[in-house]
Design an enzyme around this catalytic site. Structure first.
Site, PDB file in Angstrom:
ATOM      1  N   CYS A 142      -2.654  -2.728   7.592  1.00 42.37           N
ATOM      2  CA  CYS A 142      -2.034  -2.624   8.980  1.00 42.37           C
ATOM      3  C   CYS A 142      -2.128  -1.192   9.474  1.00 42.37           C
ATOM      4  CB  CYS A 142      -0.449  -3.069   9.071  1.00 42.37           C
ATOM      5  SG  CYS A 142       0.585  -1.955   8.230  1.00 42.37           S
ATOM      6  N   GLU A 201       0.898  -1.202   0.146  1.00 39.40           N
ATOM      7  CA  GLU A 201      -0.020   0.097   0.032  1.00 39.40           C
ATOM      8  C   GLU A 201       0.784   1.315   0.146  1.00 39.40           C
ATOM      9  OE1 GLU A 201      -0.049  -2.855   2.019  1.00 39.40           O
ATOM     10  OE2 GLU A 201      -2.115  -2.686   3.258  1.00 39.40           O
ATOM     11  N   CYS A 224      -0.368   1.435   7.190  1.00 40.28           N
ATOM     12  CA  CYS A 224      -1.083   1.638   5.781  1.00 40.28           C
ATOM     13  C   CYS A 224      -2.294   2.299   5.971  1.00 40.28           C
ATOM     14  CB  CYS A 224      -0.920   0.321   5.036  1.00 40.28           C
ATOM     15  SG  CYS A 224       0.650  -0.409   4.658  1.00 40.28           S
TER      16      CYS A 224
HETATM   17 ZN    ZN Z   1       0.673  -2.464   5.977  1.00 38.80          ZN
END
Ligand code: ZN
Length: 149
Positions: free
Chosen positions: A83, A54, A86
């Site tokens: 996550c 990302e 990101c």
């Molecule tokens: Zn990530």
């Protein structure tokens, strides 16, 4: 018209270039549906803990987008729930829409463990669609981890 499924399918294709890295792919679409950037997870390849698909895709997209770093109107499609890093990055990039494939119960920050992008205290909140082609995205990861053992 590019559907959410088309976008995640493109992210799956991007993921296939990840080599020794965990296969996660991301694609950024401009408001008119053209592809601005695509990237795969390259943490091992680049020796960079922040080289998630990302982040790499957002960086490239920002260099190609007419409006500088602001990705207003753009959609980020990724094969796995982002996550915290990101999720934070796509809020900072002002991405309008996030589409993702498999859920990530261990680290996911778009509904699983946290919901960083839809925190009501933020003034920019992208629209989210999760679980698109969920099984295909999960299978890709499962195949990778099976060969690792
Ligand atoms: Zn990530």
């Amino acid at each position: 018209m590019t559907t959410s499924e088309d976008m995640v399918r493109a992210a799956l294709r991007a993921a296939s270039a990840s080599g020794a890295d965990v296969p996660i792919g991301a694609v950024v679409y401009a408001p008119d549906g053209t592809v601005l950037a695509e990237a795969c997870n390259a943490r091992e390849a680049l020796g960079d803990p922040t080289a998630h698909a990302e982040v790499l895709a957002l960086r490239e997209a920002a260099t190609r987008h007419g409006d500088g770093w602001r990705l207003d109107g753009c959609t980020l499609a990724v094969t796995l729930e982002p996550c915290t890093m990101c999720a934070g990055a796509l809020v900072l990039a002002r991405v309008s829409r996030l589409v993702f494939g498999a859920w990530e119960p261990k680290t996911g920050a778009v509904g699983s463990l946290w919901d960083v992008v839809r925190d009501r205290r933020l003034n920019h909140r992208p629209e989210v669609q999760g679980g698109v082609l969920e099984q295909e995205c999960a299978d890709l990861l499962e195949r990778f981890f099976r060969t690792q053992r």
